[in-house]
Design a protein around this motif. Structure first.
Motif, PDB file in Angstrom:
ATOM      1  N   LYS A  86      53.307  13.745  40.641  1.00  0.00           N
ATOM      2  CA  LYS A  86      53.859  13.986  41.987  1.00  0.00           C
ATOM      3  C   LYS A  86      54.463  15.389  42.086  1.00  0.00           C
ATOM      4  O   LYS A  86      55.616  15.564  42.496  1.00  0.00           O
ATOM      5  CB  LYS A  86      54.905  12.931  42.337  1.00  0.00           C
ATOM      6  N   ARG A  87      53.661  16.377  41.695  1.00  0.00           N
ATOM      7  CA  ARG A  87      54.120  17.769  41.748  1.00  0.00           C
ATOM      8  C   ARG A  87      53.214  18.572  42.659  1.00  0.00           C
ATOM      9  O   ARG A  87      51.986  18.487  42.563  1.00  0.00           O
ATOM     10  CB  ARG A  87      54.123  18.384  40.349  1.00  0.00           C
ATOM     11  N   ILE A  88      53.855  19.357  43.527  1.00  0.00           N
ATOM     12  CA  ILE A  88      53.122  20.212  44.460  1.00  0.00           C
ATOM     13  C   ILE A  88      53.630  21.634  44.286  1.00  0.00           C
ATOM     14  O   ILE A  88      54.833  21.896  44.450  1.00  0.00           O
ATOM     15  CB  ILE A  88      53.352  19.771  45.923  1.00  0.00           C
ATOM     16  N   SER A  89      52.731  22.550  43.935  1.00  0.00           N
ATOM     17  CA  SER A  89      53.108  23.956  43.802  1.00  0.00           C
ATOM     18  C   SER A  89      52.712  24.696  45.075  1.00  0.00           C
ATOM     19  O   SER A  89      51.583  24.558  45.557  1.00  0.00           O
ATOM     20  CB  SER A  89      52.394  24.582  42.595  1.00  0.00           C
ATOM     21  N   LEU A  90      53.658  25.477  45.595  1.00  0.00           N
ATOM     22  CA  LEU A  90      53.451  26.173  46.860  1.00  0.00           C
ATOM     23  C   LEU A  90      53.689  27.671  46.688  1.00  0.00           C
ATOM     24  O   LEU A  90      54.288  28.112  45.706  1.00  0.00           O
ATOM     25  CB  LEU A  90      54.418  25.631  47.925  1.00  0.00           C
ATOM     26  N   SER A  91      53.246  28.448  47.676  1.00  0.00           N
ATOM     27  CA  SER A  91      53.475  29.890  47.648  1.00  0.00           C
ATOM     28  C   SER A  91      53.808  30.389  49.053  1.00  0.00           C
ATOM     29  O   SER A  91      53.301  29.868  50.050  1.00  0.00           O
ATOM     30  CB  SER A  91      52.224  30.618  47.142  1.00  0.00           C
ATOM     31  N   MET A  92      54.682  31.409  49.097  1.00  0.00           N
ATOM     32  CA  MET A  92      54.973  32.106  50.351  1.00  0.00           C
ATOM     33  C   MET A  92      54.414  33.521  50.332  1.00  0.00           C
ATOM     34  O   MET A  92      54.599  34.286  51.273  1.00  0.00           O
ATOM     35  CB  MET A  92      56.494  32.139  50.580  1.00  0.00           C
ATOM     36  N   LYS A  93      53.703  33.861  49.243  1.00  0.00           N
ATOM     37  CA  LYS A  93      53.156  35.208  49.114  1.00  0.00           C
ATOM     38  C   LYS A  93      52.067  35.461  50.160  1.00  0.00           C
ATOM     39  O   LYS A  93      51.221  34.603  50.414  1.00  0.00           O
ATOM     40  CB  LYS A  93      52.564  35.411  47.716  1.00  0.00           C
ATOM     41  N   GLY A  94      52.102  36.658  50.724  1.00  0.00           N
ATOM     42  CA  GLY A  94      51.048  37.067  51.641  1.00  0.00           C
ATOM     43  C   GLY A  94      51.052  36.337  52.956  1.00  0.00           C
ATOM     44  O   GLY A  94      50.093  36.420  53.737  1.00  0.00           O
ATOM     45  N   ILE A  95      52.128  35.584  53.249  1.00  0.00           N
ATOM     46  CA  ILE A  95      52.205  34.821  54.508  1.00  0.00           C
ATOM     47  C   ILE A  95      53.332  35.392  55.359  1.00  0.00           C
ATOM     48  O   ILE A  95      54.490  35.435  54.925  1.00  0.00           O
ATOM     49  CB  ILE A  95      52.454  33.330  54.245  1.00  0.00           C
ATOM     50  N   LYS A  96      52.999  35.814  56.554  1.00  0.00           N
ATOM     51  CA  LYS A  96      54.013  36.366  57.448  1.00  0.00           C
ATOM     52  C   LYS A  96      54.908  35.241  57.959  1.00  0.00           C
ATOM     53  O   LYS A  96      54.434  34.275  58.542  1.00  0.00           O
ATOM     54  CB  LYS A  96      53.343  37.094  58.623  1.00  0.00           C
ATOM     55  N   GLN A  97      56.176  35.381  57.729  1.00  0.00           N
ATOM     56  CA  GLN A  97      57.113  34.324  58.127  1.00  0.00           C
ATOM     57  C   GLN A  97      57.586  34.496  59.570  1.00  0.00           C
ATOM     58  O   GLN A  97      57.646  35.588  60.078  1.00  0.00           O
ATOM     59  CB  GLN A  97      58.316  34.314  57.179  1.00  0.00           C
TER      60      GLN A  97
END
Length: 719
Positions: free
Chosen positions: A708-719
């Motif tokens: 039950k592990r989910i790895s996420l990224s915020m790289k390269g995504i305009k917030q």
């Protein structure tokens, strides 16, 4: 003894007058929020962080000085207090160093050295020490030891006598402060934390997998890694130890303790020092080093918890509007509570939209009827079991509602704790536990701060290993955070709960109860001065509390601001000078901008307070919290199995740790944005990038359904 005020000024880079005045105010019973807000002139505008640092360090040094007195007295009673030792004790700034100095004189349990002394072997130890000098003479240790054979004292042989003397000398070495300090520092600088997962846990079956064959320098271990090791050890999944070069340490001890070149004396000392280290020094110093690093890890973890809690408590309120609160469920149905714009409970219904089609249709009719009957503006849906299914069900109904209420997923962490608490039972004695939970979900959307203060902060779910850290320190720091947040926002005197009032500067639980009782008996407070009629709320408590309590629509418009009553006469004078009525306080602020505020400075009210007053008058009664925003979860994504790598989603930060941030993306399992994936640049502290409650856009990197592990990224995504 130490000049504590002078030392504090130096350590904290403050002026001596700041330290002295702040300590005087604290000694008088003033709270930190009060001092920071209303006594800026006395402290030269010290903020809450500086004041708390000052208070904590002052308490530490005060305790240290008291301990020094006890130790000096104890050593003096033994007639062993030398001027040199007293000077060392006096100059100590750390408790560890002080206890090292006291160790040789501390009353001990019955040790091997104690027993040897009882057998009259101290003189033999003294004789051997006399041989350990630079130009020491050769002597037969066995022959000397034979002199101490005594049937009466229980010394049966020369060898036994020699071992007893060795025990005495080993204890003397182990008690030497300078040796312990050096070895402790060596372990901190050069030791390694080494861990292994136990054989009964096959590879890939535990959440501690990264610690299977793990080693890192003691000085470099991150707080969360050490706390994870402690957790793994407690759960009997792994074991860890401090590894180091023992030969180096023994070599150091020999270089410090062996003076002679006489072979038999040297050999005796080598054996004795090895025994001293292995039996008396190693275990205790490893424990001290581990505890020191654990204490640091606790402090850093608690700081993270404090930051997260502050962000959560200061989350933007959706506003006091008619609210429908839904605690979702499959088999047991959805619990629906209706709250008015002040958070008062109005009605409850249970609906079953996730069973038969007939039940779903009936549930839709009930929801629609309630939305229209109470002109609901907010719909709060708990984010637990069946939350996404319930959200989609409500979304099907909303197009048929003319006034378009806003639907928001609400983090329900701690709602079940609240609903079973004494606070909830007292507030809603006739309601079922599930209804109370729904009410809490709705209220925390309306005003997170007012509702969350009713829950133990540890149950809110924004901590990092909060059950593994120093619980006394954790409670102290979290209570300080809640107190700070409550006083920063201010409290509506006529609607605040007992729990909320308790965190207001100067208000004890007893006074909070009395305020509620007075309000129930006499109706709403019309002005702040009425507080003085509340039982046990005297002038001192009034001084501390009044500025943080608000009265909307009262007799005096200043009562709905953070302007303290002690400054009312000044504001009235200013308003009179400007020809403005107090009912038009915003005009006072506007006109005062053009005036010279320096002319209103008095002996007690300086420019800092005048600037605060001006700021308050510009927007009286304003809420300092941010504008309300909410996340929109992607339709059709309800479970981990619905996710695919590369998918872009919107979520909300639920927790920030030293190693990254957890994000609710609507699948009942938060994903982790590792610190390395938070931004397109190097990040040394996640708290600089994200905060609890922040809405973010993320991309799915990796999914492990089994763990039950989910790895996420915020790289390269305009917030």
């Amino acid at each position: 003894m130490l000049n504590i005020s002078q030392l504090l000024a130096s350590e904290l880079q403050l002026k001596p007058q700041q330290v002295q005045n702040a300590l005087e105010l604290l000694a008088e019973g003033a709270t930190i929020p009060f001092i920071a807000r209303y006594r800026k002139e006395r402290t030269d505008e010290m903020d809450e962080v500086q004041l708390r640092d000052l208070q904590d360090r002052h308490n530490y040094l005060t305790e240290l000085e008291e301990r020094k007195k006890v130790i000096v007295s104890a050593i003096a009673q033994q007639d062993k207090l030398t001027p040199e030792l007293q000077a060392k004790i006096t100059s100590c700034l750390q408790k560890t160093e002080l206890e090292d100095l006291y160790l040789p004189y501390r009353p001990k349990r019955r040790t091997r050295a104690t027993i040897a002394r009882e057998k009259g072997l101290e003189a033999l130890g003294t004789f051997i020490k006399s041989l350990n000098v630079k130009n020491g003479i050769s002597a037969s240790l066995e022959a000397e030891s034979a002199k101490y054979i005594s049937e009466t004292l229980g010394v049966k042989s020369a060898d036994e006598a020699l071992k007893g003397a060795s025990d005495i000398l080993a204890e003397e070495v182990a008690d030497k402060a300078e040796l312990r300090a050096y070895i402790r520092e060596y372990l901190l600088e050069n030791g390694l934390f080494v861990s292994r997962i136990k054989d009964e846990h096959p590879e890939g079956t535990t959440k501690f997998e990264m610690y299977r064959n793990y080693q890192i320098k003691v000085k470099n271990i991150a707080p969360h890694n050490l706390l994870a090791l402690c957790r793994g050890e407690d759960e009997k999944i792994l074991s860890f130890e401090v590894a180091f070069d023992e030969d180096f340490v023994l070599g150091y001890l020999e270089s410090q303790e062996i003076k002679t070149k006489v072979r038999n004396v040297r050999e005796f000392y080598q054996v004795m020092l090895k025994d001293s280290f292995n039996r008396l020094i190693k275990t205790s110093l490893i424990s001290e080093v581990t505890n020191e690093k654990k204490t640091y890890a606790d402090i850093e973890s608690i700081k993270t918890f404090e930051t997260n809690l502050r962000e959560l408590l200061l989350s933007a309120p959706a506003g006091m509007k008619p609210t429908m609160a839904i605690d979702p469920g499959f088999r047991t149905g959805c619990k629906v509570a209706i709250l008015d714009e002040t958070g008062q409970f109005l009605e409850y219904q249970a609906v079953f939209p996730h069973q038969a089609a007939e039940q779903r249709q009936k549930a839709a009719q009930t929801i629609k009827k309630l939305l229209e009957k109470y002109q609901i503006q907010l719909i709060a849906i708990g984010n637990g079991t069946a939350s996404r299914e319930t959200e989609e069900f409500v979304a099907e109904i909303l197009p048929n509602i003319a006034h378009k209420p806003v639907k928001v997923m609400v983090n329900e962490s701690g709602a079940s704790i609240y609903s079973a608490s004494d606070v909830a039972r007292e507030e809603f004695p006739d309601l079922d536990i599930t209804v109370r939970g729904a009410i809490s979900i709705g209220r925390r959307l309306q005003d997170p701060l007012a509702e969350l203060v009713k829950i133990d902060p540890k149950s809110i779910g924004v901590g990092q290993y909060q059950h593994d850290v120093d619980q006394k320190l954790l409670k102290k720091k979290l209570d300080e955070t809640v107190e700070s947040c409550v006083n920063y926002v201010g409290v509506d005197l006529n609607t605040a709960s007992k729990e909320l009032l308790t965190f207001v500067s100067g208000i004890t639980p007893t006074i909070a109860n009395n305020i509620i009782a007075y309000r129930n008996q006499n109706g709403a407070f019309k002005n702040r001065r009425q507080l003085l009629k509340v039982a046990k709320l005297g002038p001192k408590a009034f001084e501390q509390a009044a500025g943080f309590l608000r009265i909307r629509g009262g007799e005096n418009p200043l009562d709905n601001t953070a302007v303290h009553p002690e400054s009312y006469s000044l504001v009235q004078s200013i308003a009179a000078d400007l020809g403005v009525s107090l009912n038009q306080v915003t005009q006072v602020a506007e006109k005062l901008k053009e005036a010279n505020i320096k002319k209103y400075v008095t002996d007690t009210i300086g420019e800092p307070t005048l600037r605060d007053i001006l700021s308050e008058l510009e927007k009286p009664g304003r809420d300092p919290r941010a504008e309300f925003k909410y996340a929109t979860f992607k339709e059709g994504i309800k479970e981990i199995k619905d996710l695919t790598v590369g998918m872009q989603l919107e979520g909300i930060i639920t927790n920030v740790a030293n190693f990254g941030a957890f994000v609710d993306i609507g699948v009942h399992q938060d994903g982790l944005v590792h610190i390395s994936q938070l931004a397109d640049r190097f990040v040394d502290d996640p708290k600089k990038i994200v905060k609890v409650g922040q809405v973010v856009k993320i991309q799915v990197l990796e999914i492990n359904e089994k763990l039950k592990r989910i790895s996420l990224s915020m790289k390269g995504i305009k917030q």
